[in-house]
Design a protein around this motif. Structure first.
Motif, PDB file in Angstrom:
ATOM      1  N   GLN A 255       0.819  -1.212   0.000  1.00  0.00           N
ATOM      2  CA  GLN A 255       0.000   0.000   0.000  1.00  0.00           C
ATOM      3  C   GLN A 255       0.852   1.260   0.000  1.00  0.00           C
ATOM      4  N   GLY A 258       1.896   2.009  -3.488  1.00  0.00           N
ATOM      5  CA  GLY A 258       0.824   2.282  -4.447  1.00  0.00           C
ATOM      6  C   GLY A 258       0.173   1.060  -5.040  1.00  0.00           C
ATOM      7  N   PHE A 259       0.442  -0.129  -4.490  1.00  0.00           N
ATOM      8  CA  PHE A 259      -0.218  -1.348  -4.959  1.00  0.00           C
ATOM      9  C   PHE A 259      -1.558  -1.479  -4.231  1.00  0.00           C
ATOM     10  N   SER A 260      -2.583  -1.823  -4.974  1.00  0.00           N
ATOM     11  CA  SER A 260      -3.880  -2.100  -4.372  1.00  0.00           C
ATOM     12  C   SER A 260      -3.979  -3.589  -4.070  1.00  0.00           C
ATOM     13  N   VAL A 261      -4.351  -3.899  -2.830  1.00  0.00           N
ATOM     14  CA  VAL A 261      -4.544  -5.301  -2.425  1.00  0.00           C
ATOM     15  C   VAL A 261      -6.047  -5.557  -2.313  1.00  0.00           C
ATOM     16  N   HIS A 263      -6.212  -6.106  -5.860  1.00  0.00           N
ATOM     17  CA  HIS A 263      -6.312  -5.903  -7.319  1.00  0.00           C
ATOM     18  C   HIS A 263      -4.946  -5.905  -8.008  1.00  0.00           C
ATOM     19  N   ASP A 264      -3.926  -5.281  -7.373  1.00  0.00           N
ATOM     20  CA  ASP A 264      -2.580  -5.301  -7.944  1.00  0.00           C
ATOM     21  C   ASP A 264      -1.720  -6.417  -7.355  1.00  0.00           C
ATOM     22  N   SER A 266      -2.132  -9.954  -4.742  1.00  0.00           N
ATOM     23  CA  SER A 266      -2.819 -10.857  -3.813  1.00  0.00           C
ATOM     24  C   SER A 266      -1.826 -11.332  -2.762  1.00  0.00           C
ATOM     25  N   VAL A 281      -8.182  -4.981   5.440  1.00  0.00           N
ATOM     26  CA  VAL A 281      -8.520  -5.913   4.360  1.00  0.00           C
ATOM     27  C   VAL A 281      -8.299  -7.303   4.939  1.00  0.00           C
ATOM     28  N   THR A 326      -7.933 -10.633   0.611  1.00  0.00           N
ATOM     29  CA  THR A 326      -6.634 -10.226   0.063  1.00  0.00           C
ATOM     30  C   THR A 326      -6.215 -11.022  -1.161  1.00  0.00           C
ATOM     31  N   ARG A 331      -4.963  -8.533 -12.476  1.00  0.00           N
ATOM     32  CA  ARG A 331      -5.560  -7.623 -13.467  1.00  0.00           C
ATOM     33  C   ARG A 331      -5.335  -8.171 -14.872  1.00  0.00           C
TER      34      ARG A 331
END
Length: 331
Positions: A255, A258-261, A263-264, A266, A281, A326, A331
């Motif tokens: 996070q 800038g990684f979305s957990v 979605h970017d 797991s 999460v 998580t 993507r």
């Protein structure tokens, strides 16, 4: 039969008096730091176990079971709950003891030397750092060392659990799957590493050394490994961590970068400590029966104290995947 190492043997090897050895092993004042270090080196090297009981056949019971832990972290806390519940219907009390583990390997031996014969009737060692240990009281190891198993042991199915975690990620469509390993001197860590590699091979995915790091089951160390992995030009789309503390650190690093957990990235952990389901999460993880580990180890110790010969002295309990928020397809 091997002769038992005596306090005189330690004194002779260390070049000090018997009184100095006694002070050192019992943590008393009046021993210079350099002398303490020399004495404890020979205590560990010779395998000396002190006891205030003159005979190896003890004349009285203390009514206490000791649990030795390196730290009071989430895993050991859950194990302690299991021990406490298993002792609730017995005449025994629980003593939780955290020794000076940061002094290096063998802290359990020094702790047992202080406790055996005076404070406890039996001991449970959680994630021990020593391979072989002897004592005047029965001992059971939880999450044992990779060395020769000459103690009764209780552990979880780490290999199968790791396979479940990686298969889950593969089924979601991930191919670049990282792994942050545990403490390499524990059987659980080597089994989880083997399970990760076996699941990759099963899926036809080549092992990429750049996607493997070591976290030693510690959040700060896992954080550094995750930072390196997520800084790669082609980072993983999923990471399996050898324990939940490491997994939660991975999520923090992701996070921050800038990684979305999920979605970017797991993330799957191992343990299912209470913090896993309470996270912002909720963490997908492999559940091992931590309280059951403590309860089964307690049953073993009590059986040994009662003079019984247990049907099994090396027990492995099942694990299962718990999919939460998580993990998702890449993507």
């Amino acid at each position: 039969m091997t002769r038992r190492v005596t306090i005189h043997d330690v004194a002779e090897a260390a070049g000090v008096s018997v009184a100095t050895v006694s002070k050192a092993v019992n943590g008393r004042y009046g021993v210079a730091p350099e002398t303490m270090a020399r004495v404890m080196h020979h205590v560990d090297a010779l395998g000396y176990e002190s006891s205030l009981v003159a005979s190896s056949m003890r004349s009285r019971r203390t009514g206490v079971i000791g649990v030795l832990v390196a730290d009071f972290e989430p895993f050991s806390a859950e194990v302690l709950k299991g021990v406490g519940r298993a002792l609730a219907e017995t005449p025994y009390d629980l003593l939780a003891y955290s020794g000076s583990h940061r002094d290096g390997a063998g802290w359990e031996r020094r702790s047992l030397s202080r406790l055996s014969g005076t404070l406890i009737d039996g001991a449970i060692m959680v994630t021990p750092t020593i391979v072989n240990v002897t004592s005047d009281v029965p001992i059971v190891a939880i999450d044992p060392h990779t060395g020769r198993a000459d103690l009764p042991t209780v552990e979880s199915d780490s290999f199968g659990g790791a396979q479940q975690a990686v298969r889950h990620l593969v089924e979601l469509g991930h191919r670049r799957i990282g792994f942050i390993a545990g403490r390499p001197d524990l059987r659980s860590a080597t089994a989880r590493d083997a399970g990760y590699r076996a699941a990759l091979a099963e899926a036809g995915i080549a092992l990429d050394p750049a996607l493997v790091g070591v976290g030693r089951y510690e959040g700060d160390i896992a954080r550094d490994a995750a930072l390196r992995m997520l800084s790669l030009e082609d980072p993983p789309t999923a990471i399996f961590a050898a324990n939940d503390l490491s997994a939660l650190s991975i999520i923090d690093v992701a996070q921050e970068r800038g990684f979305s957990v999920p979605h970017d990235l797991s993330v799957v952990g191992f343990d299912d400590v209470p913090e896993a389901s309470r996270a912002a999460v909720p963490l997908s993880t492999v559940r091992q029966p931590m309280q059951r580990l403590g309860a089964v180890a307690t049953e073993l110790v009590l059986a040994l104290l009662g003079g019984e010969t247990p049907d099994q002295t090396h027990i492995r309990l099942p694990t299962r995947l718990v999919a939460r928020a998580t993990t998702a397809p890449p993507r």
